[in-house]
Design a protein around this motif. Sequence first.
Motif, PDB file in Angstrom:
ATOM      1  N   UNK A 285       5.102 -33.944 -14.173  1.00 14.19           N
ATOM      2  CA  UNK A 285       5.577 -35.026 -13.328  1.00 14.19           C
ATOM      3  C   UNK A 285       4.655 -35.236 -12.140  1.00 14.19           C
TER       4      UNK A 285
ATOM      5  N   UNK B 218      10.283 -30.893  -3.094  1.00 20.58           N
ATOM      6  CA  UNK B 218       9.512 -31.313  -4.259  1.00 20.58           C
ATOM      7  C   UNK B 218       8.318 -30.392  -4.495  1.00 20.58           C
ATOM      8  N   UNK B 219       7.891 -29.635  -3.466  1.00 20.23           N
ATOM      9  CA  UNK B 219       6.809 -28.660  -3.677  1.00 20.23           C
ATOM     10  C   UNK B 219       7.268 -27.576  -4.642  1.00 20.23           C
TER      11      UNK B 219
ATOM     12  N   UNK C 218       3.697 -34.138  -3.525  1.00 14.89           N
ATOM     13  CA  UNK C 218       4.031 -32.711  -3.546  1.00 14.89           C
ATOM     14  C   UNK C 218       2.805 -31.834  -3.788  1.00 14.89           C
ATOM     15  N   UNK C 219       1.697 -32.153  -3.141  1.00 14.20           N
ATOM     16  CA  UNK C 219       0.514 -31.289  -3.249  1.00 14.20           C
ATOM     17  C   UNK C 219       0.749 -30.033  -2.418  1.00 14.20           C
ATOM     18  N   UNK C 220       0.322 -28.879  -2.943  1.00 15.92           N
ATOM     19  CA  UNK C 220       0.533 -27.629  -2.218  1.00 15.92           C
ATOM     20  C   UNK C 220      -0.396 -27.597  -1.004  1.00 15.92           C
ATOM     21  N   UNK C 221       0.175 -27.559   0.212  1.00 15.33           N
ATOM     22  CA  UNK C 221      -0.668 -27.686   1.408  1.00 15.33           C
ATOM     23  C   UNK C 221      -1.559 -26.467   1.641  1.00 15.33           C
TER      24      UNK C 221
ATOM     25  N   UNK D  22       4.939 -36.538  -8.492  1.00  6.68           N
ATOM     26  CA  UNK D  22       6.045 -36.767  -7.569  1.00  6.68           C
ATOM     27  C   UNK D  22       5.746 -37.925  -6.627  1.00  6.68           C
TER      28      UNK D  22
ATOM     29  N   UNK E  68       7.552 -27.452 -12.363  1.00  6.70           N
ATOM     30  CA  UNK E  68       7.106 -28.448 -13.334  1.00  6.70           C
ATOM     31  C   UNK E  68       5.753 -28.066 -13.933  1.00  6.70           C
TER      32      UNK E  68
ATOM     33  N   UNK F 139       6.281 -38.100  -3.470  1.00  2.00           N
ATOM     34  CA  UNK F 139       5.609 -37.629  -2.250  1.00  2.00           C
ATOM     35  C   UNK F 139       4.291 -36.934  -2.601  1.00  2.00           C
TER      36      UNK F 139
END
Lengths: 261, 371
Positions: free
Chosen positions: B90, A155-156, B96-99, B92, A162, B94
């Motif tokens: 969107x 999803x990343x 989906x944050x960029x770590x 997400x 997106x 989870x």
Amino acid sequence: MHPLARIALALGLAFLYGPILLLVVYSFNESRLVTVWGGFSTRWYAALLADSALVAATTVTLKVALASASLATVLGTLAAFALDRRRLPGRPLLSGLVYAPMVMPEVITGLSLLLLFVGLGIDRGLVTIVIAHATFTLSFVAVVVQARLRSIDRSLLEAAADLGAPPEQVFFTVTLPLIAPAVIAGFLLAFTLSMDDLVIASFVSGPGATTLPMRLYSQVRLGVTPEINAISTLLIAAVSLGVLAASLIAARRGRAAGVPV
Amino acid sequence: MTTASPASPPATGHLRFERVAKRFGAVTAVAEVSLDLAAGEFFCLLGPSGCGKSTLLRMLAGFEEPSAGRILLDGQDLAGTPPHRRPVNMMFQSYALFPHMSVAGNVAYGLRQAGMPAAERDARVAEMLRLVRMEEYAGRRPDRLSGGQRQRVALARALARRPRVLLLDEPLGALDRSLREATQGELRALQRRLGTTFVVVTHDPAEAMTLADRIGVMEGGRLVQVGRADALYERPASRFVAGLLGDATLIPGTLGAGGAGERRALDTALGRLEGFDAHGAGPEGAPGLLVLRPERLAPRPDGELPGTVLDATYLGDRVMLRVATAAGPVLRAAVPAGGAVPEPGAALRLGYAPEAAALVPEGPVSAGAPA
């Protein structure tokens, strides 16, 4: 720990590292006689610098390792990226083909590369060693990088798309930073493997391109000298550092990225 | 990119699904969904896992292409437009944050991709972080944030590009209960203020009822009923919808004469009962179900449902009675707390208003319920 288990562990470690330890100890031997202890000295390390053939071989080895590891890192990362695509047709076969060189006998790899270079009429030397080393270390880079790619949350990548990133931007801004530890670890692994290699290099090298392991091997046939012990100790130190750094980078960056390693 | 002024409703963000279907090999994930969303609407897709709601959302985002049908955004067919060119964003499940980026870096990511000048970008990031009250955390890495904070950053990041439609996949699923309730209110207020079309996917009926203007219930890849929360609750079109939204006792029987929009009789083991058929439960003689909500059943001397009290459970705001009937079905009735509570074993008659009891077709699936 049970006493028996302790003894077993000690025996195992002695079996693994005893010979190496002996070599390291004797590299600090004052005596010229390899098997007689004559007191502590670093004179053989100093003597190394005076040995121009050894210095030249070391230079060749470092050049080959740097060039072949860089080449293997780029190609191995690309291979891992391609193999990670879920919709790739024939993926199991392809990944098998990429990983097979890891278990291929080195003699076979060396021989086949020699035949190729001879067949193509390529002069053997530094370049052929670089190509040969890149060929067999590429698989290791691909394995390390692919393991990391598989652990990335899909999803990343979808989130990046997106948010307006075209595929190549997704790769450079999200995928690559996340797999960077594995790419660096793969590079270090490839570097040390190249530095270690004797068999493949012997097949594909030509005049003027003698690597350190080749040089050591040919010298040992004339008898073991304290200089050999000293240069071997340095080689062990370099390889250990490379492998240690590779695993540390993979572990530390893995934790920072929240990815289990 | 459109700039929605909070004061006036936006002209963009109108969504239309035309017979959209998605098949994965032999599996049909979404079957012929047709739906119209008004610009600025808060819409919720509700259903159990595997009902196709997430696939529908992913088709909107562009991660999947429909096998058939069209999705129109403000009249424009989205087919063939890759995710990075769609004016939708969107959030997400989870997050989906960029770590490897800070909170501010995450929020700025989409703006950077859009090529926004640095000064404007910084201002927008600050505005977004203020919106979700995360200004103080701009420099933090996502792994140093709590779940609720991550959720807010994900929301800010998804809103930063001012999308025409915001997609939210189980937005509150990862939060604990008390935080979830507070966040529902915030999300609702935020949507009203921005006027952006929100499409939320959830499996939690209470969340759907709290958040959305309208709810679309999905089951087995089909959109089985669309409407406001009260309409779905009071006038379910199927047994599935009746059971999904709230507690209900279902009494089986045979439908009497009549049709959609009428009061009809149902011959049951408890006698002839009446209910309201809103959507067409079936022809006369067909099997049907009467949906009895506990709070619509009340003890009444002239009630049509005689029974014996099995037990009474005190729930603070109400007392839940379980009443056994002679013919078998156990009814649940909620009576206000603080009044007289019948003892277990006492005989009781329960009554209800026929308009408050829905008639739905019998059968496990909601066959052909109008959307």
